[in-house]
Structures are given as C-alpha cells and as structure tokens.
Motif scaffolding. Structure first.
Motif, PDB file in Angstrom:
ATOM      1  N   ARG A 189       0.845  -1.189   0.000  1.00 55.24           N
ATOM      2  CA  ARG A 189       0.000   0.000   0.000  1.00 55.24           C
ATOM      3  C   ARG A 189       0.880   1.238   0.000  1.00 55.24           C
ATOM      4  N   GLN A 190       0.573   2.192  -0.889  1.00 58.03           N
ATOM      5  CA  GLN A 190       1.327   3.437  -0.945  1.00 58.03           C
ATOM      6  C   GLN A 190       0.608   4.572  -0.222  1.00 58.03           C
ATOM      7  N   ALA A 191      -0.723   4.570  -0.290  1.00 61.87           N
ATOM      8  CA  ALA A 191      -1.503   5.629   0.344  1.00 61.87           C
ATOM      9  C   ALA A 191      -2.936   5.167   0.504  1.00 61.87           C
ATOM     10  N   THR A 192      -3.638   5.789   1.448  1.00 60.87           N
ATOM     11  CA  THR A 192      -5.047   5.453   1.647  1.00 60.87           C
ATOM     12  C   THR A 192      -5.781   6.666   2.198  1.00 60.87           C
ATOM     13  N   SER A 193      -7.096   6.723   1.937  1.00 61.11           N
ATOM     14  CA  SER A 193      -7.900   7.825   2.432  1.00 61.11           C
ATOM     15  C   SER A 193      -9.371   7.424   2.409  1.00 61.11           C
ATOM     16  N   ARG A 194     -10.161   8.051   3.252  1.00 64.13           N
ATOM     17  CA  ARG A 194     -11.604   7.892   3.164  1.00 64.13           C
ATOM     18  C   ARG A 194     -12.082   8.518   1.859  1.00 64.13           C
ATOM     19  N   GLY A 195     -13.017   7.834   1.198  1.00 68.08           N
ATOM     20  CA  GLY A 195     -13.484   8.338  -0.081  1.00 68.08           C
ATOM     21  C   GLY A 195     -14.720   9.203   0.032  1.00 68.08           C
ATOM     22  N   HIS A 196     -15.867   8.588   0.357  1.00 69.63           N
ATOM     23  CA  HIS A 196     -17.134   9.297   0.425  1.00 69.63           C
ATOM     24  C   HIS A 196     -18.132   8.408   1.151  1.00 69.63           C
ATOM     25  N   LYS A 197     -19.119   9.015   1.807  1.00 69.84           N
ATOM     26  CA  LYS A 197     -20.081   8.222   2.564  1.00 69.84           C
ATOM     27  C   LYS A 197     -21.022   7.439   1.653  1.00 69.84           C
ATOM     28  N   ASP A 198     -21.308   7.963   0.463  1.00 66.80           N
ATOM     29  CA  ASP A 198     -22.137   7.251  -0.510  1.00 66.80           C
ATOM     30  C   ASP A 198     -21.265   6.568  -1.547  1.00 66.80           C
ATOM     31  N   LYS A 199     -21.899   5.729  -2.347  1.00 67.28           N
ATOM     32  CA  LYS A 199     -21.132   4.859  -3.238  1.00 67.28           C
ATOM     33  C   LYS A 199     -20.343   5.638  -4.287  1.00 67.28           C
ATOM     34  N   ILE A 200     -19.123   5.188  -4.503  1.00 68.74           N
ATOM     35  CA  ILE A 200     -18.270   5.691  -5.576  1.00 68.74           C
ATOM     36  C   ILE A 200     -18.361   4.703  -6.740  1.00 68.74           C
ATOM     37  N   PHE A 201     -18.676   5.209  -7.924  1.00 69.18           N
ATOM     38  CA  PHE A 201     -18.833   4.341  -9.087  1.00 69.18           C
ATOM     39  C   PHE A 201     -17.533   4.146  -9.855  1.00 69.18           C
TER      40      PHE A 201
END
Length: 420
Positions: A189-201
């Motif tokens: 793993r190089q990096a990680t982050s929270r994306g969004h509370k609803d679905k990401i397509f």
C-alpha cells in the motif's frame, strides 16, 4: 416450484443435479461429446474450494455472458485484439475470430470491477467478500501476477491503473468507500484515504499526471493528489455553471487540465482542474459510459445511444442507435430489446466495443455496422449441460444415471415437469 432460477444474470441448478460442464454447441448437428464446433476453453487459477467449484460450474453456463446489470467500465480490448470482461467469479478472454474463450478462475467470489493495464496485457479484477482480494493477472498466460488483500471490506467496486502502469488505485465497499493506492508489483500500500459516505462508481487516473486522480459517484466528485504516503482531495467547484449531480462516469481528454464527467441527468460536465466550466446536454437519461479518443470522445447512456463527440463536446459528430435492424448478418443472435441501457464503452482496433445492462457485448464499426458478439439468453438452443442427476423422479429418457449430455432447454423442461 422451479428447481432452477435465474438471479441477477446467473443460473442456479437444483441440488440433485451435479453440473460437470456446460458447453456451447455448434448451431447445427446433434449433441454429443467430442463434436467439432464447441468453443475451445482453457482455465487457470489457484487451489479450488467447494465455493469455487460451484462458481466454476456456473461460469461455463455463462461463458459468453457479460455482467452489466450492476457494473460499469468493465469491458476492454486487449493488445491482442481479444475482449476481456467478467461474469460471476470468472475473468473471461473472448477471441472474436475463433469464437473461443479462456477463463481466469483465481477468484473465490463474484468479481465487481475490472481495469486493464495501459502498456501490457495485464488485468486487475476486484471481488466481493469479507476480506476481498484484487488479482492482477496476465491475459495470455492466465497466471496471477500479484494478489492484493487486507485493505478493503465487503468488496472492491472500482479500479484503475496509472498511466505508467506502476500504480493501481482501488475503492472499497466499506462505509467510507476507502481509496487505496498500491504498488501492485510489490503488493504494498502506498496511500489510503476515506473516499465518500455514498457509493463511488468510478476512480480514474489522470493520464498526464501519475499522482492525480478523480472519483465520481452518488452526489460526488473529488479531485485527488497523491503526495508521499497520503492522499489529499478537493471538491468540485460548481459556481453558477451547474449543480451537484450523481456522476456515473468520467474521462480525461487530450488537454492535461481538462476532465469530463457524465451525470445522471444526461449532461456532460466539463471541468478545468476542479472548476466546472459548463455543462452540455448529451443523452436522454443517465450517461453510464465515456471513453476518450485520439480526437474526441464516445459516450453511451441509458437511452441506448452511442454518440461520437469532438474533443471539447461542442458537436456530436455521429450517433448509433443500438437496435435489432442495425445488427449485421454476422451477429451471434438478437438483442433482448431495442435501445438497451449501455454500461461500458471503449475503443480499440478500429471498433467501438459496447456492453449493455442485459449482458450483451456489441462491436460497432465506425462506418455503421453493429455486430452482436455476446448475448444473454435464457434458453439458447446451443447450450448443453453435461452432468450427473441424482434424483429418481427425473425421467431417464433425457438423462442416464451415468455422466450424460442433453440440451439445457430439455433439462429445464424435465425438472419443471417433474416438479410443477
């Protein structure tokens, strides 16, 4: 009751019948083992489990089908001009000229997303599961090159390779739709982050900058920068040019700061960096698919129309209506319906490749002819099931106690007759 059911594009056989294989027979001649005309199939993968064997049995029934009902951007040409897609837990390589398939069987649960390497014939596929895995595999050898796990929960819903092919980004199905950037060769793993509370397509790398990417989804668009071991994001700035909509697809153009997203209202949103410049009405209903060309774009939507655009979406140059009368004589069947919802679109080898919600794959020649390559069909006369039945109520006229072969339609008719 029915002893078989079709659920979300999959056939489920009754417990009393052990399916050994389902093959696609030639369109002429009688059924039987060893007849010429059956597609060549080859498989690869790791050790098998009972769950895996079940999935494998089902995949042979669907060997020409495509998962489009709940997935998108999951259909591509390889450099060898073959078509790669997925269904159930199987990665499928389809040779258009030989009408043959090869299968990657390394997954142990349903595949939800697929991305293709920009340089080599490598594919990344992500699956559903409590500890879902991402497989990077070679489309020629069907060997797994890297296995990524431990960073997502419930499933992996989106993938993309960086333009240099060194990094892979993935999006999970956890509550935060976590985004992870991988060095896929090292499995790190190089990096990680929270994306969004609803679905990401969709997640998409900027082809001009290997450290920039964008995510789109339900009422969501974010522009990301990969710096060191972290990811930072900026929201899209709409101003008075438009309002926040659910974004279904995204693509970069030839200009490095320009980006284009397709919305649920049928508009194309045109962005410079994270600033919205304008919107263009493109489709009647959601735009599910978009692909950048050397000079322009191709889009597809719920309206079943494929549109060719110039490089800044000022003019629609040509449209293709996906309808039965437009199919070429070389098509492998008929459309389930006219103007099916289009879920994936790509370009390669002089053709436009389209996947529909109904599980069909079509190839469009720019001059106009449309060829149906892959079709979902409940009762195709050319599908045959090979297996062993273990229930005395089934008539021996259609099955023998030993390994047997019969038309799939006859098998389904027999089970329904015995169990109304």
């Amino acid at each position: 009751m029915d002893l078989w059911q079709r659920h979300q594009g999959q056939f489920w056989f009754p417990a009393h019948f052990c399916v050994l294989e389902v093959v696609l027979a030639p369109t002429h001649g009688c059924c039987g083992r060893g007849e010429s005309g059956f597609p060549t199939t080859s498989t690869s993968g790791g050790g098998q489990t009972s769950r895996r064997q079940e999935k494998t049995s089902l995949s042979f029934l669907q060997q020409l089908l495509y998962r489009g009902y709940d997935c998108r951007n999951n259909l591509f040409y390889t450099q060898a001009a073959e078509v790669v897609y997925h269904v159930a837990a199987v990665g499928v390589i389809y040779n258009r000229q030989q009408h043959s398939q090869r299968f990657y069987l390394g997954h142990d649960d349903d595949i939800l997303c697929l991305a293709i390497h920009p340089v080599k014939d490598y594919v990344a596929t992500g699956q559903v599961g409590r500890d879902p895995s991402i497989h990077i595999w070679d489309t020629q050898t069907l060997k797994c090159l890297s296995l990524l796990k431990g960073q997502h929960q419930r499933g992996v819903c989106a993938l993309d390779f960086s333009s240099d092919g060194k990094s892979l980004v993935s999006v999970g199905l956890d509550d935060q739709h976590t985004i992870v950037v991988w060095d896929w060769k090292k499995g790190e793993r190089q990096a990680t982050s929270r994306g969004h509370k609803d679905k990401i397509f969709v997640v998409k790398y900027n082809p001009h900058h290997v450290d920039k990417l964008v995510t789109v989804g339900i009422k969501h668009i974010k522009f990301w920068q990969h710096t060191g071991g972290g990811l930072t994001s900026k929201r899209g700035i709409f101003g008075n040019m438009g309002k926040l909509e659910t974004m279904m697809c995204v693509s970069y153009g030839q200009m490095e700061d320009m980006m284009f997203s397709g919305a649920a209202n049928g508009d194309v949103y045109i962005w410079k960096r994270n600033l919205l410049l304008k919107t263009i009405k493109a489709h009647d209903g959601p735009i599910f698919a978009m692909h950048a060309l050397d000079k322009g774009f191709v889009t597809g939507g719920k309206d079943g129309i494929v549109e060719l655009w110039d490089d800044i979406f000022e003019r629609c140059l040509k449209t293709y209506a996906i309808k039965r009368p437009a199919l070429s004589p070389g098509s492998k069947g008929l459309l389930l319906e006219d103007n099916p919802s289009l879920r994936a679109i790509t370009l390669g080898h002089g053709h436009i490749l389209v996947g529909t919600k109904n599980g069909e794959i079509l190839e469009i020649d720019k001059s106009g002819p449309i060829t149906l390559l892959v079709q979902e069909n409940l009762f195709p006369r050319s599908f045959f099931v090979i297996g062993t039945y273990m229930d005395p109520l089934l008539p021996t006229a259609n099955f023998s106690p030993a390994q047997s072969i019969c038309p799939l339609k006859d098998y389904l008719t027999a089970t329904k007759r015995c169990y109304p």
